[in-house]
Design an enzyme around this catalytic site. Structure first.
Site, PDB file in Angstrom:
ATOM      1  N   GLY A  26      27.679  13.865  -0.634  1.00  0.00           N
ATOM      2  CA  GLY A  26      27.046  13.522  -1.910  1.00  0.00           C
ATOM      3  C   GLY A  26      25.683  14.174  -2.033  1.00  0.00           C
ATOM      4  O   GLY A  26      24.755  13.596  -2.603  1.00  0.00           O
ATOM      5  N   GLY A  30      20.975  14.114  -6.884  1.00  0.00           N
ATOM      6  CA  GLY A  30      20.361  12.830  -6.582  1.00  0.00           C
ATOM      7  C   GLY A  30      19.660  12.745  -5.252  1.00  0.00           C
ATOM      8  O   GLY A  30      19.056  13.709  -4.774  1.00  0.00           O
ATOM      9  N   SER A 147      23.692  -0.592  -1.041  1.00  0.00           N
ATOM     10  CA  SER A 147      22.988  -0.953  -2.268  1.00  0.00           C
ATOM     11  C   SER A 147      22.678  -2.437  -2.254  1.00  0.00           C
ATOM     12  O   SER A 147      23.350  -3.230  -1.572  1.00  0.00           O
ATOM     13  CB  SER A 147      23.861  -0.625  -3.479  1.00  0.00           C
ATOM     14  OG  SER A 147      23.326  -1.186  -4.671  1.00  0.00           O
ATOM     15  N   TYR A 172      32.200  -2.253  -7.279  1.00  0.00           N
ATOM     16  CA  TYR A 172      31.082  -1.563  -6.630  1.00  0.00           C
ATOM     17  C   TYR A 172      30.419  -2.468  -5.586  1.00  0.00           C
ATOM     18  O   TYR A 172      30.140  -2.045  -4.463  1.00  0.00           O
ATOM     19  CB  TYR A 172      30.060  -1.133  -7.685  1.00  0.00           C
ATOM     20  CG  TYR A 172      28.921  -0.325  -7.118  1.00  0.00           C
ATOM     21  CD1 TYR A 172      29.127   0.977  -6.673  1.00  0.00           C
ATOM     22  CD2 TYR A 172      27.635  -0.858  -7.032  1.00  0.00           C
ATOM     23  CE1 TYR A 172      28.078   1.727  -6.150  1.00  0.00           C
ATOM     24  CE2 TYR A 172      26.588  -0.120  -6.515  1.00  0.00           C
ATOM     25  CZ  TYR A 172      26.815   1.169  -6.074  1.00  0.00           C
ATOM     26  OH  TYR A 172      25.781   1.903  -5.552  1.00  0.00           O
TER      27      TYR A 172
END
Length: 295
Positions: A26, A30, A147, A172
């Site tokens: 990833g 970002g 998260s 999520y």
């Protein structure tokens, strides 16, 4: 939840931080891209992994970094990526499982799994395992981007994959809790071999992460006001960089969950060893790993 890994700390005390090979998934955008730039600037060798070939090359090119592409919605891509990394990178000092997302609609991948579950948990679980007997030798570290949303995760031993009342936020949150439970499992199972693991929350970061979704997060990611109150990708990458640049047992403890470079509270279920074991075994089954993965 945190464990001290004897031996791992001693090894790095002898060697010092030095130049490390850091693989970041990833990393085409970002916080992954920001971390790749910062770690490269600090003298580490960065390997950039992304889904988009063009964006991945755009990040890797200026750094002179090797780069690979993989779509985590396809487990065959993950297997190919692992094979490519095993062939090209003899040793990985730090693997950063950073790829992930939140999706507006419930979709099933070609592998038969709900997309959020596969991209955020099953794919990094598989990738890590395929590298454990090769480049991820003793003294390496695995970092998992989780998260604060893990706090709403509702995983249980009875329902590890719960599609009832599916929503983007629930899916999520479950996967972000899974990231922390996976971290705990890695530390418990492979700590004696010198492998360390940590999970972290980067904070609300102004990226394209939830752009275009219909979730409440859209206000933050798609509006000028929302982006003004969020962290920059560079700020969001700070804890990732701190963990990758640091030493387990000295700067941070294996099995822990971190935010703003400090231990942080999360879902109480993250401390459940029985749940972590059940998740591990079920995940190994879902991605087709053999009995050895149940270690």
């Amino acid at each position: 939840m945190e464990q001290h890994i004897d031996g791992h700390d001693e090894q790095h005390d002898e060697q010092g931080p030095g130049r490390r090979t850091v693989v970041i998934t990833g990393a085409s955008d970002g916080i992954g891209a920001a971390a790749a730039r910062e770690l490269s600037a600090r003298g580490h060798e960065v390997v950039v992994v992304g889904r988009s070939a063009g964006k991945t090359e755009a990040v890797a090119g200026p750094l002179g970094a090797r780069h690979f592409t993989a779509d985590f919605a396809r487990l065959d891509d993950v297997r190919r990526l692992a094979a490519d990394l095993r062939g090209a990178v003899p040793r990985i000092d730090v693997l950063v499982n950073n790829a992930g997302g939140i999706f507006d609609r419930r979709e099933v991948t070609t592998d038969g799994h709900e997309q959020t579950w596969q991209v955020n948990h099953l794919a990094p679980f598989l990738l890590t395992h395929l590298l454990l007997e090769g480049p991820l030798a003793g003294g390496s570290a695995v970092l998992n981007t989780s998260s604060v949303a893990a706090r709403i995760g509702r995983l249980s031993q009875q329902r590890l994959v719960d599609d009832r009342r599916w929503s983007p936020q629930r899916a999520y949150g479950d996967t972000k809790l899974a990231n922390i439970l996976f971290t705990r499992g890695l530390a418990r199972r492979y700590g004696e071999d010198g492998l360390a693991a940590a999970a972290f929350h980067p904070g609300g970061v102004a990226t394209n992460f939830a752009s275009g979704t219909s979730t409440p997060l859209r206000f933050l990611y798609d509006t000028r006001l929302g982006r003004r109150i969020m962290r920059t990708p560079e700020q969001g990458a700070e804890t990732l960089v701190w963990l990758a640049d640091g030493t387990a047992g000295r700067d941070w403890r294996s099995g822990g969950y971190y935010e703003k470079q400090k231990p942080a509270r999360t879902n109480p279920r993250a401390d459940d060893d029985a749940l972590a074991d059940a998740l591990w075994e079920r995940s190994a089954e879902l991605v087709g790993l053999g009995p050895a993965a149940a270690r």
